[in-house]
Design a protein around this motif. Structure first.
Motif, mmCIF file in Angstrom:
data_model
loop_
_atom_site.group_PDB
_atom_site.id
_atom_site.type_symbol
_atom_site.label_atom_id
_atom_site.label_comp_id
_atom_site.label_asym_id
_atom_site.label_seq_id
_atom_site.Cartn_x
_atom_site.Cartn_y
_atom_site.Cartn_z
ATOM 1 N N PHE A 220 15.360 -7.695 -3.706
ATOM 2 C CA PHE A 220 15.136 -8.904 -4.291
ATOM 3 C C PHE A 220 16.573 -9.454 -4.739
ATOM 4 C CE2 PHE A 220 10.889 -7.456 -4.317
ATOM 5 C CZ PHE A 220 10.239 -8.561 -3.907
ATOM 6 N N ASP A 221 17.345 -10.310 -4.033
ATOM 7 C CA ASP A 221 18.503 -10.757 -4.474
ATOM 8 C C ASP A 221 18.573 -12.133 -5.502
ATOM 9 O OD1 ASP A 221 17.997 -12.813 -2.717
ATOM 10 O OD2 ASP A 221 19.858 -12.563 -1.418
ATOM 11 N N GLY A 222 17.438 -12.621 -5.637
ATOM 12 C CA GLY A 222 17.228 -13.799 -6.832
ATOM 13 C C GLY A 222 17.762 -15.054 -5.808
ATOM 14 N N VAL A 223 18.109 -15.068 -4.689
ATOM 15 C CA VAL A 223 18.294 -16.305 -3.559
ATOM 16 C C VAL A 223 17.201 -16.539 -2.925
ATOM 17 C CG1 VAL A 223 19.950 -17.504 -2.233
ATOM 18 C CG2 VAL A 223 20.868 -15.797 -3.978
ATOM 19 N N GLU A 224 16.924 -15.595 -1.939
ATOM 20 C CA GLU A 224 15.580 -15.807 -1.076
ATOM 21 C C GLU A 224 14.745 -14.742 -1.186
ATOM 22 O OE1 GLU A 224 15.413 -18.451 0.978
ATOM 23 O OE2 GLU A 224 17.339 -19.211 1.206
ATOM 24 N N GLU A 225 13.592 -14.932 -0.746
ATOM 25 C CA GLU A 225 12.481 -13.963 -0.684
ATOM 26 C C GLU A 225 13.103 -12.891 0.400
ATOM 27 O OE1 GLU A 225 9.901 -13.524 -2.711
ATOM 28 O OE2 GLU A 225 10.896 -15.143 -3.605
ATOM 29 N N PRO A 226 12.887 -11.433 -0.007
ATOM 30 C CA PRO A 226 13.232 -10.541 0.941
ATOM 31 C C PRO A 226 12.866 -10.837 2.542
ATOM 32 C CG PRO A 226 12.244 -9.282 -0.685
ATOM 33 C CD PRO A 226 12.116 -11.105 -0.696
ATOM 34 N N GLU A 227 11.794 -11.369 2.634
ATOM 35 C CA GLU A 227 11.252 -11.351 3.910
ATOM 36 C C GLU A 227 12.010 -12.532 4.923
ATOM 37 O OE1 GLU A 227 8.023 -9.922 1.695
ATOM 38 O OE2 GLU A 227 9.342 -11.458 1.581
ATOM 39 N N VAL A 228 12.581 -13.369 4.008
ATOM 40 C CA VAL A 228 13.582 -14.169 4.755
ATOM 41 C C VAL A 228 14.542 -13.784 5.462
ATOM 42 C CG1 VAL A 228 15.110 -16.353 4.340
ATOM 43 C CG2 VAL A 228 12.977 -16.464 3.040
ATOM 44 N N TYR A 229 15.165 -12.509 4.728
ATOM 45 C CA TYR A 229 16.407 -11.722 5.528
ATOM 46 C C TYR A 229 15.836 -10.964 6.432
ATOM 47 C CZ TYR A 229 18.968 -13.438 1.387
ATOM 48 O OH TYR A 229 19.308 -14.416 0.517
ATOM 49 N N GLY A 230 14.659 -10.344 6.259
ATOM 50 C CA GLY A 230 14.250 -9.171 6.877
ATOM 51 C C GLY A 230 15.067 -7.954 6.889
ATOM 52 N N ALA A 231 15.249 -7.010 7.766
ATOM 53 C CA ALA A 231 16.169 -5.899 7.790
ATOM 54 C C ALA A 231 17.347 -6.385 8.025
ATOM 55 C CB ALA A 231 15.618 -4.967 8.671
ATOM 56 N N GLN A 232 18.138 -6.887 7.104
ATOM 57 C CA GLN A 232 19.466 -7.379 6.902
ATOM 58 C C GLN A 232 20.438 -6.177 6.937
ATOM 59 O OE1 GLN A 232 22.183 -11.062 4.894
ATOM 60 N NE2 GLN A 232 20.463 -9.862 3.673
ATOM 61 N N PRO A 233 21.289 -6.168 8.061
ATOM 62 C CA PRO A 233 22.157 -4.919 8.185
ATOM 63 C C PRO A 233 23.054 -5.040 6.935
ATOM 64 C CG PRO A 233 22.971 -6.442 9.836
ATOM 65 C CD PRO A 233 21.509 -7.046 9.002
ATOM 66 N N MET A 234 23.989 -3.665 6.608
ATOM 67 C CA MET A 234 24.883 -3.606 5.679
ATOM 68 C C MET A 234 26.116 -4.472 6.136
ATOM 69 S SD MET A 234 26.005 0.353 5.762
ATOM 70 C CE MET A 234 27.529 -0.202 4.949
ATOM 71 N N ILE A 235 27.080 -4.799 5.358
ATOM 72 C CA ILE A 235 28.172 -5.003 6.015
ATOM 73 C C ILE A 235 29.393 -4.026 6.157
ATOM 74 C CG2 ILE A 235 30.515 -6.374 5.430
ATOM 75 C CD1 ILE A 235 28.661 -8.103 3.787
ATOM 76 N N GLY B 17 0.863 -1.207 0.186
ATOM 77 C CA GLY B 17 0.062 -0.063 0.006
ATOM 78 C C GLY B 17 0.946 1.360 -0.200
ATOM 79 N N GLY B 18 0.454 2.419 -0.479
ATOM 80 C CA GLY B 18 1.198 3.485 -0.609
ATOM 81 C C GLY B 18 2.118 3.455 -1.655
ATOM 82 N N THR B 19 3.293 3.963 -1.202
ATOM 83 C CA THR B 19 4.503 4.071 -2.282
ATOM 84 C C THR B 19 5.390 3.108 -1.601
ATOM 85 O OG1 THR B 19 4.326 6.404 -2.862
ATOM 86 C CG2 THR B 19 6.388 5.412 -3.283
ATOM 87 N N HIS B 20 6.044 2.485 -2.434
ATOM 88 C CA HIS B 20 7.032 1.594 -2.039
ATOM 89 C C HIS B 20 8.112 1.208 -3.417
ATOM 90 C CE1 HIS B 20 4.911 -1.931 -3.886
ATOM 91 N NE2 HIS B 20 5.889 -2.634 -4.032
ATOM 92 N N LEU B 21 9.280 0.828 -2.953
ATOM 93 C CA LEU B 21 10.373 0.723 -3.884
ATOM 94 C C LEU B 21 10.758 -0.907 -3.798
ATOM 95 C CD1 LEU B 21 12.774 1.495 -5.741
ATOM 96 C CD2 LEU B 21 14.008 1.590 -3.742
ATOM 97 N N GLU B 22 10.798 -1.398 -5.359
ATOM 98 C CA GLU B 22 11.404 -2.833 -5.419
ATOM 99 C C GLU B 22 12.657 -2.851 -6.280
ATOM 100 O OE1 GLU B 22 7.022 -5.063 -5.129
ATOM 101 O OE2 GLU B 22 8.128 -5.392 -6.801
ATOM 102 N N VAL B 23 13.686 -3.561 -5.746
ATOM 103 C CA VAL B 23 14.961 -3.607 -6.511
ATOM 104 C C VAL B 23 15.276 -5.018 -6.920
ATOM 105 C CG1 VAL B 23 17.366 -2.988 -6.188
ATOM 106 C CG2 VAL B 23 15.535 -1.516 -4.815
ATOM 107 N N TYR B 24 15.598 -5.041 -7.772
ATOM 108 C CA TYR B 24 15.675 -6.650 -8.444
ATOM 109 C C TYR B 24 17.141 -6.683 -8.897
ATOM 110 C CZ TYR B 24 10.502 -6.025 -9.214
ATOM 111 O OH TYR B 24 9.266 -5.362 -9.095
ATOM 112 N N LEU B 25 17.956 -7.426 -7.939
ATOM 113 C CA LEU B 25 19.499 -7.269 -8.118
ATOM 114 C C LEU B 25 19.901 -8.292 -9.451
ATOM 115 C CD1 LEU B 25 20.605 -7.339 -4.404
ATOM 116 C CD2 LEU B 25 20.575 -5.609 -5.974
ATOM 117 N N PRO B 26 19.232 -9.328 -9.493
ATOM 118 C CA PRO B 26 19.792 -10.042 -10.751
ATOM 119 C C PRO B 26 19.551 -9.308 -12.256
ATOM 120 C CG PRO B 26 18.711 -11.270 -9.342
ATOM 121 C CD PRO B 26 18.163 -10.119 -8.736
ATOM 122 N N GLU B 27 18.337 -8.310 -11.993
ATOM 123 C CA GLU B 27 18.273 -7.635 -13.397
ATOM 124 C C GLU B 27 18.871 -6.336 -13.338
ATOM 125 O OE1 GLU B 27 15.820 -9.155 -11.473
ATOM 126 O OE2 GLU B 27 14.821 -10.553 -12.626
#
Length: 406
Positions: A303-318, A171-181
């Motif tokens: 989306f990293d093409g490996v797992e769904e985003p929800e599997v990672y949750g808010a995964q911190p940067m390295i 709902g509302g505005t959101h961004l989807e990033v497709y890393l493989p593409e």
């Protein structure tokens, strides 16, 4: 930087004027519309007001995202009574070309939600990146095989009413990033606002000396190492910084941060492969209005093409870390100057000694005089002896000149 946009354009279909028609006339008009092939749209140019895209009207409500689905005719296909069928293309359109056909192709891309920059009939850098995004997202072309060329076959596809849907609907505005593409899409209530080719983290370990902007307005030079990875996961926009910013991960234009130091931002170099240190680079003409169409708190799905985003949750940067081999800028030149000054001062000290020796021969002329004047040499000798030490003391005082440089 190629083709910095002076605005962006979206497209919406013409609605036919209402008029009372007989049933026979309506049937004939309907048959004419069915026989017409093409996707018609007109452009609405935003004014040159600093790059804001908030004033633009979104494209038709056909959603654009990962899965291509036929759009409903009631929302995406509109008839134009006096329009002629779209002409066929008999040759390829490629970067560097210009003309009416390129302009028509740009209008088709903008009408589908891709932002090719100004619709000016010039096939430049901004347009080629929108073609890359179309190839990857709509045609399913692997990133390594995209050409950035519009062939007659792709032209025909562009003239078909295609739609693509979001993978998530918060709902509302959101961004989807497709890393493989290497494509990103901003949606508003499930409808496409803009689709863009992007460049994310290249996936390597790096070390570099960087100059960063501090929050107090100063800058610092530091040596750091890190891993250029854009992690998959579910995030929210946290912070905006207007204009250019020097950060540890590079130089960013209009960044909007969503994962600590990782942001979406404009860059002069958005190549056809992952090349950033973790951020998601957008073409400059799109970055001009990114901050106007997203808000703090809007959802971001990577989306990293490996797992769904929800599997990672808010995964911190390295996070980066200090470069163990980095040496701060040298200050040796100041020390060398001080040493040279001290040596020069010490060298001038000895010449003060000879005057004390020259005064000594004065008493030698007295012995030729009478004994009554013998006391005079003694007095003279005493005076000479008294004077010599005083001169010697003054002459030798510079040997304590170690304090002079201070």
């Amino acid at each position: 930087m190629d083709d910095l946009d002076r605005g962006w354009r979206t497209h919406r279909g013409h609605e036919p004027p209402e008029s009372p028609l007989s049933r026979r006339q309506l049937l004939l008009a309907g048959a004419a519309v069915v026989g017409t092939v093409g996707f018609w749209a007109t452009s609405t140019k935003r004014g040159d007001g600093g790059g804001s895209g908030a004033e633009s009207t979104p494209p038709p409500s056909a959603s654009v995202g990962a899965d291509v689905v036929p759009p409903s005719s009631s929302t995406t296909v509109a008839s134009v009574p006096d329009a002629a069928p779209t002409p066929e293309l008999d040759h390829d359109l490629a970067k560097g070309m210009a003309g009416a056909e390129v302009q028509a192709m740009q209008a088709l891309l903008a009408g589908a939600g891709f932002d090719p920059g100004p619709i000016d009939g010039i096939f430049g850098g901004a347009t080629i990146r929108s073609v890359w995004a179309y190839e990857k997202l709509v045609l399913g072309t692997p990133r390594e095989q995209m050409r950035g060329v519009v062939t007659p076959e792709i032209w025909r596809r562009m003239n078909e009413p295609l739609g693509v849907g979001p993978r998530r609907t918060p709902g509302g505005t959101h961004l989807e990033v497709y890393l493989p593409e290497q494509v990103a899409v901003i949606f508003e209530s499930g409808a496409v606002r803009v689709i863009s080719h992007v460049s994310s983290g290249e996936g390597v370990t790096w070390c570099d000396e960087v100059e960063i902007d501090n929050d107090d307005g100063t800058t610092s030079v530091v040596g750091i190492c890190g891993q250029s990875i854009t992690p998959g996961g579910v995030y929210h926009f946290e912070r905006k910084v207007e204009g250019w910013r020097k950060a540890k991960l590079g130089r960013l234009y209009n960044p909007v941060y969503f994962n600590f130091g990782i942001a979406i931002h404009g860059a002069g170099n958005v190549p056809d492969h992952p090349a950033s240190r973790g951020c998601v680079r957008f073409p400059m003409h799109i970055a001009e209005y990114l901050q106007d169409i997203v808000s703090i708190g809007d959802a971001v799905y990577v989306f990293d093409g490996v797992e769904e985003p929800e599997v990672y949750g808010a995964q911190p940067m390295i996070f980066d870390y200090p470069d163990p081999d980095w040496v701060p800028p040298s200050t040796t030149s100041t020390t060398t100057t001080t040493t040279t000054t001290t040596t020069t001062t010490t060298t001038t000290t000895p010449p003060a000694t000879p005057p004390a020796t020259t005064a000594a021969p004065t008493p030698s002329t007295s012995p030729s005089t009478s004994p009554s004047t013998t006391a005079s040499p003694a007095a003279t000798t005493a005076t000479t002896t008294t004077t010599a030490p005083a001169q010697s003391t003054v002459a030798l005082s510079p040997t304590t000149t170690a304090a002079a440089p201070s």
